[in-house]
Design an enzyme around this catalytic site. Sequence first.
Site, PDB file in Angstrom:
ATOM      1  N   ASP B   9     -39.944  -8.200 -16.348  1.00  0.00           N
ATOM      2  CA  ASP B   9     -39.160  -6.976 -16.164  1.00  0.00           C
ATOM      3  C   ASP B   9     -38.612  -6.488 -17.513  1.00  0.00           C
ATOM      4  O   ASP B   9     -38.535  -7.268 -18.476  1.00  0.00           O
ATOM      5  CB  ASP B   9     -38.003  -7.318 -15.210  1.00  0.00           C
ATOM      6  CG  ASP B   9     -37.095  -6.141 -14.959  1.00  0.00           C
ATOM      7  OD1 ASP B   9     -37.587  -5.012 -14.814  1.00  0.00           O
ATOM      8  OD2 ASP B   9     -35.870  -6.367 -14.917  1.00  0.00           O
ATOM      9  N   ASP B  11     -35.528  -3.834 -17.936  1.00  0.00           N
ATOM     10  CA  ASP B  11     -34.085  -3.576 -18.007  1.00  0.00           C
ATOM     11  C   ASP B  11     -33.263  -4.827 -17.704  1.00  0.00           C
ATOM     12  O   ASP B  11     -33.429  -5.463 -16.671  1.00  0.00           O
ATOM     13  CB  ASP B  11     -33.705  -2.465 -17.016  1.00  0.00           C
ATOM     14  CG  ASP B  11     -34.406  -1.165 -17.391  1.00  0.00           C
ATOM     15  OD1 ASP B  11     -34.489  -0.859 -18.595  1.00  0.00           O
ATOM     16  OD2 ASP B  11     -34.884  -0.481 -16.474  1.00  0.00           O
ATOM     17  N   ASP B 136     -34.231  -9.818 -13.315  1.00  0.00           N
ATOM     18  CA  ASP B 136     -32.791 -10.029 -13.111  1.00  0.00           C
ATOM     19  C   ASP B 136     -32.348  -9.652 -11.700  1.00  0.00           C
ATOM     20  O   ASP B 136     -31.185  -9.873 -11.361  1.00  0.00           O
ATOM     21  CB  ASP B 136     -31.973  -9.214 -14.128  1.00  0.00           C
ATOM     22  CG  ASP B 136     -32.187  -7.725 -13.955  1.00  0.00           C
ATOM     23  OD1 ASP B 136     -33.363  -7.304 -13.914  1.00  0.00           O
ATOM     24  OD2 ASP B 136     -31.207  -6.987 -13.834  1.00  0.00           O
TER      25      ASP B 136
END
Lengths: 177, 177
Positions: B9, B11, B136
């Site tokens: 990922d 961000d 996250d």
Amino acid sequence: MNKKRIAIDMDDVMTDAIGRFIELYQQEFQEDLSDLRLPGRNLTNTVPPERLEAIKQYPHQPNFFKDLEPIAGSLEVVEQLHQRYEIFITTAALEFEHSFTPKYNWLKKHLPFITWKNIVFCGDKSIIRADYLLDDLDRNLKTFTGTGLLFTAPHNAHVTGYTRLNNWQEVAAYFLH
Amino acid sequence: MNKKRIAIDMDDVMTDAIGRFIELYQQEFQEDLSDLRLPGRNLTNTVPPERLEAIKQYPHQPNFFKDLEPIAGSLEVVEQLHQRYEIFITTAALEFEHSFTPKYNWLKKHLPFITWKNIVFCGDKSIIRADYLLDDLDRNLKTFTGTGLLFTAPHNAHVTGYTRLNNWQEVAAYFLH
């Protein structure tokens, strides 16, 4: 029971990218390139060799993907499939930097029931996890782990080894029988 | 033997999106929002309720994703992983229309060895087929069919049930031991 998942390509499956090549060629050279629609044809065997590199750059132009014509039946059938299947749009937008926004806008306009969650802009489609992949390119179907379905386009006329669906009526018959 | 595939990922894993929230908040309200970096914090429990809706719109601004700071160690470790694994960048760009181009440019600038073939802009990450997903967000890991790895961020401090990697040194240790 969970719905089966169908991943569907855009260019030359839902959108008439070939039509845009013909249109831009007409604008640049004042010549007709409709032969590109004949079975077996692709840019290499249709465009004069000295023009080939220039034509291959068309999809890198900012407006190439803007407001492409939907391929006959695609919008209606995808809407029907959406009732019974989980639909993801999986398109190779990353190859052409300017295609992100026009592709996104095309989907928002023509298939408003497809939310951002079910849109995938990718490159190598081996990353896609789905039960079916409907695509016009051999190279995408080759690495797919589910059932690959070849959507007929002039450039794939000679490809074998996949279930071939010639048009959206055949897509409907395959999934909605 | 084929290389194992890691989906990563962007961000709050590779890019400091939280830092951009703090920066834009400072600009708009002349107040410090650094508490957003404390474990357990998220926008809802940190920003005054009357401002929350406005702050949640920040990622919809055209420049939110432009030139985000890399998270410490991310670039170096991804480059090392790239030698031994097949790396795909899988990021939820479709939620924020203006994020396509800045995200693409960020990857071109900071991770030039990642080609367009290995970038995926998606929504629902259950479409991703990979051996590992480093992310996250609980909601992304939940539907992933491979090994989900939770990259620590303030907003996931209380999440359990996944292998947790607290920083990029731990990511390196996990994959390159």
